[in-house]
Design a protein around this motif. Structure first.
Motif, PDB file in Angstrom:
ATOM      1  N   GLU A 160      80.360  41.847  43.869  1.00 29.88           N
ATOM      2  CA  GLU A 160      80.516  42.821  42.783  1.00 29.88           C
ATOM      3  C   GLU A 160      79.383  42.678  41.778  1.00 29.88           C
ATOM      4  O   GLU A 160      78.835  43.682  41.287  1.00 29.88           O
ATOM      5  CB  GLU A 160      81.865  42.637  42.079  1.00 29.88           C
ATOM      6  CG  GLU A 160      82.062  43.622  40.934  1.00 29.88           C
ATOM      7  CD  GLU A 160      83.391  43.464  40.224  1.00 29.88           C
ATOM      8  OE1 GLU A 160      83.528  44.060  39.140  1.00 29.88           O
ATOM      9  OE2 GLU A 160      84.278  42.767  40.744  1.00 29.88           O
ATOM     10  N   HIS A 161      79.029  41.455  41.458  1.00 25.76           N
ATOM     11  CA  HIS A 161      77.941  41.222  40.505  1.00 25.76           C
ATOM     12  C   HIS A 161      76.633  41.829  41.019  1.00 25.76           C
ATOM     13  O   HIS A 161      75.874  42.438  40.252  1.00 25.76           O
ATOM     14  CB  HIS A 161      77.782  39.712  40.286  1.00 25.76           C
ATOM     15  CG  HIS A 161      76.737  39.351  39.278  1.00 25.76           C
ATOM     16  ND1 HIS A 161      76.926  39.452  37.914  1.00 25.76           N
ATOM     17  CD2 HIS A 161      75.465  38.897  39.435  1.00 25.76           C
ATOM     18  CE1 HIS A 161      75.829  39.075  37.284  1.00 25.76           C
ATOM     19  NE2 HIS A 161      74.928  38.729  38.176  1.00 25.76           N
ATOM     20  N   ALA A 162      76.381  41.661  42.318  1.00 25.39           N
ATOM     21  CA  ALA A 162      75.150  42.202  42.905  1.00 25.39           C
ATOM     22  C   ALA A 162      75.124  43.721  42.835  1.00 25.39           C
ATOM     23  O   ALA A 162      74.091  44.326  42.514  1.00 25.39           O
ATOM     24  CB  ALA A 162      75.006  41.724  44.348  1.00 25.39           C
ATOM     25  N   LEU A 163      76.265  44.365  43.118  1.00 22.39           N
ATOM     26  CA  LEU A 163      76.333  45.821  43.049  1.00 22.39           C
ATOM     27  C   LEU A 163      76.143  46.308  41.615  1.00 22.39           C
ATOM     28  O   LEU A 163      75.410  47.267  41.354  1.00 22.39           O
ATOM     29  CB  LEU A 163      77.668  46.312  43.606  1.00 22.39           C
ATOM     30  CG  LEU A 163      77.899  46.190  45.113  1.00 22.39           C
ATOM     31  CD1 LEU A 163      79.322  46.617  45.461  1.00 22.39           C
ATOM     32  CD2 LEU A 163      76.888  47.036  45.888  1.00 22.39           C
ATOM     33  N   PHE A 164      76.819  45.646  40.682  1.00 22.51           N
ATOM     34  CA  PHE A 164      76.781  46.085  39.287  1.00 22.51           C
ATOM     35  C   PHE A 164      75.390  45.914  38.699  1.00 22.51           C
ATOM     36  O   PHE A 164      74.954  46.719  37.869  1.00 22.51           O
ATOM     37  CB  PHE A 164      77.804  45.299  38.463  1.00 22.51           C
ATOM     38  CG  PHE A 164      77.956  45.806  37.055  1.00 22.51           C
ATOM     39  CD1 PHE A 164      78.756  46.906  36.778  1.00 22.51           C
ATOM     40  CD2 PHE A 164      77.293  45.185  36.000  1.00 22.51           C
ATOM     41  CE1 PHE A 164      78.890  47.377  35.477  1.00 22.51           C
ATOM     42  CE2 PHE A 164      77.425  45.662  34.701  1.00 22.51           C
ATOM     43  CZ  PHE A 164      78.223  46.752  34.440  1.00 22.51           C
ATOM     44  N   GLY A 173      72.602  45.888  40.427  1.00 19.01           N
ATOM     45  CA  GLY A 173      71.583  46.475  41.278  1.00 19.01           C
ATOM     46  C   GLY A 173      71.004  47.719  40.650  1.00 19.01           C
ATOM     47  O   GLY A 173      70.706  47.764  39.446  1.00 19.01           O
ATOM     48  N   SER A 174      70.899  48.756  41.422  1.00 22.42           N
ATOM     49  CA  SER A 174      70.336  50.008  40.911  1.00 22.42           C
ATOM     50  C   SER A 174      71.397  50.808  40.158  1.00 22.42           C
ATOM     51  O   SER A 174      72.595  50.504  40.221  1.00 22.42           O
ATOM     52  CB  SER A 174      69.792  50.844  42.072  1.00 22.42           C
ATOM     53  OG  SER A 174      70.855  51.289  42.890  1.00 22.42           O
ATOM     54  N   GLU A 175      70.940  51.850  39.486  1.00 17.41           N
ATOM     55  CA  GLU A 175      71.882  52.746  38.803  1.00 17.41           C
ATOM     56  C   GLU A 175      72.808  53.413  39.809  1.00 17.41           C
ATOM     57  O   GLU A 175      73.979  53.675  39.519  1.00 17.41           O
ATOM     58  CB  GLU A 175      71.105  53.794  38.014  1.00 17.41           C
ATOM     59  CG  GLU A 175      71.931  54.543  36.981  1.00 17.41           C
ATOM     60  CD  GLU A 175      72.284  53.675  35.792  1.00 17.41           C
ATOM     61  OE1 GLU A 175      73.194  54.063  35.040  1.00 17.41           O
ATOM     62  OE2 GLU A 175      71.672  52.609  35.605  1.00 17.41           O
ATOM     63  N   VAL A 176      72.322  53.649  41.001  1.00 15.87           N
ATOM     64  CA  VAL A 176      73.130  54.277  42.050  1.00 15.87           C
ATOM     65  C   VAL A 176      74.273  53.354  42.472  1.00 15.87           C
ATOM     66  O   VAL A 176      75.431  53.780  42.567  1.00 15.87           O
ATOM     67  CB  VAL A 176      72.259  54.643  43.271  1.00 15.87           C
ATOM     68  CG1 VAL A 176      73.138  55.127  44.428  1.00 15.87           C
ATOM     69  CG2 VAL A 176      71.252  55.720  42.891  1.00 15.87           C
ATOM     70  N   THR A 177      73.971  52.083  42.722  1.00 14.48           N
ATOM     71  CA  THR A 177      75.025  51.161  43.152  1.00 14.48           C
ATOM     72  C   THR A 177      76.025  50.909  42.038  1.00 14.48           C
ATOM     73  O   THR A 177      77.225  50.784  42.280  1.00 14.48           O
ATOM     74  CB  THR A 177      74.431  49.826  43.636  1.00 14.48           C
ATOM     75  OG1 THR A 177      73.729  49.190  42.554  1.00 14.48           O
ATOM     76  CG2 THR A 177      73.498  50.046  44.802  1.00 14.48           C
ATOM     77  N   ARG A 178      75.549  50.857  40.803  1.00  7.64           N
ATOM     78  CA  ARG A 178      76.458  50.641  39.681  1.00  7.64           C
ATOM     79  C   ARG A 178      77.390  51.836  39.506  1.00  7.64           C
ATOM     80  O   ARG A 178      78.595  51.674  39.277  1.00  7.64           O
ATOM     81  CB  ARG A 178      75.658  50.399  38.399  1.00  7.64           C
ATOM     82  CG  ARG A 178      76.538  50.071  37.214  1.00  7.64           C
ATOM     83  CD  ARG A 178      75.728  49.792  35.970  1.00  7.64           C
ATOM     84  NE  ARG A 178      74.911  48.595  36.101  1.00  7.64           N
ATOM     85  CZ  ARG A 178      74.237  48.042  35.094  1.00  7.64           C
ATOM     86  NH1 ARG A 178      74.294  48.585  33.880  1.00  7.64           N
ATOM     87  NH2 ARG A 178      73.512  46.958  35.277  1.00  7.64           N
ATOM     88  N   THR A 179      76.862  53.027  39.619  1.00  4.85           N
ATOM     89  CA  THR A 179      77.691  54.231  39.509  1.00  4.85           C
ATOM     90  C   THR A 179      78.690  54.308  40.654  1.00  4.85           C
ATOM     91  O   THR A 179      79.860  54.659  40.449  1.00  4.85           O
ATOM     92  CB  THR A 179      76.806  55.481  39.500  1.00  4.85           C
ATOM     93  OG1 THR A 179      75.894  55.410  38.392  1.00  4.85           O
ATOM     94  CG2 THR A 179      77.637  56.744  39.375  1.00  4.85           C
TER      95      THR A 179
END
Length: 415
Positions: A113-117, A119-125
């Motif tokens: 989850e930390h990596a996704l959050f 990461g890029s704006e796309v992965t965070r969204t």
């Protein structure tokens, strides 16, 4: 008047980016306010911002006389007032970690989850959308879960027919994290707002008048049609945000009037961009609706207090011999007021990845982000030490907002 505690003055820090750090060496005395209040707006998952603000107040050794909250603000108020000061931040963290877990499925691995959050704006969204959808479909652990069978909108029935979700798990969670004997002991005054379903009247459940239970806080957060009304002493109540999402008036209009420093923690900003699609329309509508016109209310209260303060000053110039036998002067004396009010606005600033579901997006990483934003904002606010002084203008009323700071030469003027 009880003596005020000391406050550590943070070192000057950046106006944006990471949180500033506190200096434990430099100290100052708090001005002699008779009441220091924490005012907590409703806003669901955004409420972690308020927890971050409280952490900053706690580390600055600012003690609270009164906590007033609505909806998620009421739940935060319960956890703060329901624990000893030295463990409040820890209990807040435990509470938020608990309700940010999905009701059924396991949480995402922390590192993933930390990596996704981060990461890029796309992965965070995408992560934000996934976690909001999870909350809608399965609920949040210790908070709420969908009703089964699903209610049929046009069929009458018991409480299960009045909402999409069952909020009963929240009672056990509040009783786990809050000592209600401590809440009702009177060490800190607590007020939570709700709306009477039958009359439409707004009510404040207040420890000065009522023994508060978990149900009072649940009622303040029972936003329809997601949640059913909560029964209290034979009457049913919904979320106070239906009428007013900000309990500032309850604090500033309290009688008898007292010199008051209020930390107003808002989760919705009345100011925002013009929406360019339907999703942003929904988001902007929520912002406007639930911001409860905070600045308008504050301006109105400031205007009222200016009249009272000026009237007090005029009366002081009238000889006592003229005043004592004239009923008009007696009435004027009752209407006048020389008390002073200082409102520190802290308003959550929306992040780019957030959408109209931001109030029910309970992801752990987002919660931590909200928390950090609140901690950073209160540290920056307290770094402007003169902002906490008793106002000396003709209104006896000032407001400050760290996100609307004037040029440095004018930093200490009211906003």
């Amino acid at each position: 008047m009880k003596p005020r505690t000391k406050v550590r003055r943070p070192t000057d820090g950046p106006t944006s980016g990471g949180p500033t750090t506190l200096s434990g060496e430099e100290r100052m005395r708090m001005p002699p306010y008779e009441t220091i209040a924490l005012v907590l707006q409703g806003g669901g998952a955004l409420g972690a911002y308020q927890a971050g603000v409280y952490e900053g107040l706690h580390e600055a050794d600012i003690s609270l006389d009164w906590i007033a909250g609505i909806s998620i603000g009421a739940l935060n108020a319960a956890v703060i007032a329901g624990n000893a000061p030295e463990v409040r931040v820890e209990r807040l963290r435990q509470f938020w970690n608990a309700i940010c877990a999905p009701a059924i499925t396991p949480t995402l691995p922390r590192a993933f989850e930390h990596a996704l959050f981060n990461g890029s704006e796309v992965t965070r969204t995408a992560l934000s959308f996934f976690q909001a959808a999870s909350a809608a479909m399965q609920g949040q652990f210790g908070f709420f879960h969908p009703r089964f069978p699903i209610p049929v909108p046009w069929l009458a029935g018991a409480s299960g027919a009045k909402s999409w979700y069952d909020m009963s798990p929240l009672k056990a969670t509040l009783e786990r994290f809050c000592d209600f004997d401590r809440i009702n002991a009177g060490e800190t005054r607590v007020s939570v707002g709700a709306v009477n379903v039958a009359t439409g009247n707004f009510s404040y459940f207040d420890t000065n008048r009522t023994t508060l239970r978990a149900e009072h806080f649940m009622a303040s957060g029972a936003l329809p049609p997601a949640f059913a009304p909560v029964e209290i002493d034979g009457e049913f109540f919904w979320d106070g945000g239906i009428v007013s999402n900000t309990p500032l008036q309850e604090v500033l209009r309290a009688s008898p009037r007292r010199d008051t420093l209020a930390f107003q923690i808002d989760l919705w900003s009345a100011h925002g961009p013009m929406p360019d699609n339907l999703a942003n329309v929904a988001q902007r509508t929520k912002d406007i609706q639930y911001s409860s016109r905070t600045r308008f209310v504050t301006d109105a209260l400031q205007g009222e207090q200016r009249y009272r303060n000026v009237l007090r000053r005029v009366l002081e110039r009238v000889p006592e011999a003229m005043r004592k036998d004239d009923p008009l002067f007696s009435l004027a004396d009752e209407l006048s007021c020389g008390k002073r009010y200082n409102v520190q606005h802290l308003i959550y600033q929306q992040q780019t990845f957030e959408q109209d579901y931001k109030d029910y997006q309970f992801g752990s990483s987002t919660m931590n982000s909200h928390w950090a934003a609140g901690l950073n904002d209160i540290r920056r606010t307290l770094a402007n030490g003169s902002w906490l002084e008793l106002p000396d203008n003709d209104a006896g009323f000032v407001t400050h907002d760290v996100h609307r700071v004037k040029p440095k030469a004018k930093l200490d003027s009211s906003t």
